[in-house]
Write a protein that holds these residues in place. Structure first.
Motif, short mmCIF file in Angstrom:
data_model
loop_
_atom_site.label_atom_id
_atom_site.label_comp_id
_atom_site.label_asym_id
_atom_site.label_seq_id
_atom_site.Cartn_x
_atom_site.Cartn_y
_atom_site.Cartn_z
N LEU A 102 -11.75 -6.43 -3.84
CA LEU A 102 -12.09 -6.24 -2.43
C LEU A 102 -13.14 -7.25 -1.97
CD1 LEU A 102 -12.19 -2.34 -2.02
CD2 LEU A 102 -10.32 -3.93 -1.53
N GLU A 126 -7.63 1.02 0.65
CA GLU A 126 -7.95 -0.34 1.07
C GLU A 126 -6.88 -1.33 0.58
OE1 GLU A 126 -10.39 0.01 3.11
OE2 GLU A 126 -10.29 -2.07 3.78
N ARG A 129 -4.13 -1.33 3.01
CA ARG A 129 -4.41 -2.16 4.20
C ARG A 129 -4.12 -3.62 3.90
NH1 ARG A 129 -9.20 1.09 5.13
NH2 ARG A 129 -8.66 2.56 6.76
#
Ligand SMILES: [Zn+2]
Length: 303
Positions: A102, A126, A129
């Protein structure tokens, strides 16, 4: 430009100003693999050869422990790379590795999401996404909408139902959509015939597609969705440059691997990897690109 900036100048600068390429530093990338419901030894090697044989890339391959083994020691120093190719669909990464990924992406990193990498990590919000659309692993309406091309627009469909399916493998035409000016596809044919492959359909997720590059029609007579499916696109995620291709189901061997031997698949991979790494594409459109009726193969994974 070539006269003004001969290759020697580029070599000294370490930056190619004339297109000679040899002088430019190769792009450093890593392929993350090691667990997949697909033939990852073949797919990761096909990707490595395709990229390195161009002379533009220097690739490492990060191989995870096998499924069910201790993942705590598996780590990749993403900060060393200009592009990360995800060929991984398996056990969760350690929290440290997840955070490192990330950090890399959110700092503006370059990521290629390749084929079943979008099956991975259905519970990691996440990550979903970052890939925009995923399939299988229990994905459903809670994962996000279906997205597909209908009447000249990319629609969101919140209808309940499973995420991720594909029909029988076949050759099919890819059609250029709203991202026609994007550097990855600029100058490529608006329609071209892909070699025999799966055609992912009914994918769902947060769905923040940036530029929709190519779609294909998932023929219901071949157990497809009957929709024009987004198969090749960029993802809108902060400063990151993310390219998602659902193409390229790995074959049994490097020699019997039509979806990845397809010139169109390889050229998109090459152009996308350069764009993910450096935000531009210096590669010319090759003469052997498929046409709308004729498949083209690069069986040796080289131009
Ligand atoms: Zn597949």
């Amino acid at each position: 430009m070539r006269k003004l900036f001969p290759a020697l100048v580029c070599a000294v600068l370490g930056l190619c100003l004339c297109g000679c390429r040899q002088a430019a530093q190769p792009i450093r990338g890593v392929i993350v693999t090691g667990q997949n419901n697909h033939n990852w030894p073949v797919s990761s090697e096909a990707i490595r050869q395709t990229l390195e044989n161009s002379g533009l890339f220097s690739m490492d391959v990060a191989v995870s422990p096998a499924a069910g083994e201790d993942m705590s020691g598996f780590s990749v120093d993403f900060s060393r790379y200009e592009v990360v190719v995800l060929d991984y669909n398996g056990d969760p990464w350690s929290e440290t590795m997840q955070q490192a990924f990330l950090d890399y992406v959110q700092a503006g990193g370059g990521v290629i999401v390749y084929h079943a990498a979008d099956n991975a990590f259905p519970e990691w919000e996440e990550f979903n996404r970052i890939i925009a659309l995923g399939g299988w692993g229990g994905r459903n309406e809670h994962s996000g909408p279906y997205r597909y091309w209908q009447d000249g627009a990319l629609v969101r469909d919140t209808l309940p139902g499973p995420g991720g399916s594909h029909g029988a493998r076949h050759e099919y035409v890819l059609t250029l959509r709203s991202g026609a000016e994007h550097p990855i596809v600029k100058g490529l044919p608006a329609r071209w015939m892909h070699a025999e492959d799966e055609l992912y359909d009914r994918m769902r997720g947060p769905g923040e597609i940036g530029d929709l590059l190519y779609t294909a029609y998932a023929d219901s007579t071949l157990r497809g969705s009957g929709r024009e499916e987004p198969l090749v696109f960029t993802v809108d995620y902060g400063k990151a440059r993310i390219f998602h291709t659902m193409l390229g189901h790995a074959g049994e061997t490097l020699e019997n691997n039509p979806a990845m031997q397809c010139t169109g698949f390889q050229v998109l991979l090459l152009r996308a990897a350069e764009w993910c790494a450096r935000g531009q594409v210096t590669q010319k459109v090759p003469a052997d690109f498929p046409t709308d009726t004729q498949v083209s193969l690069r069986p040796e994974y080289r131009p």
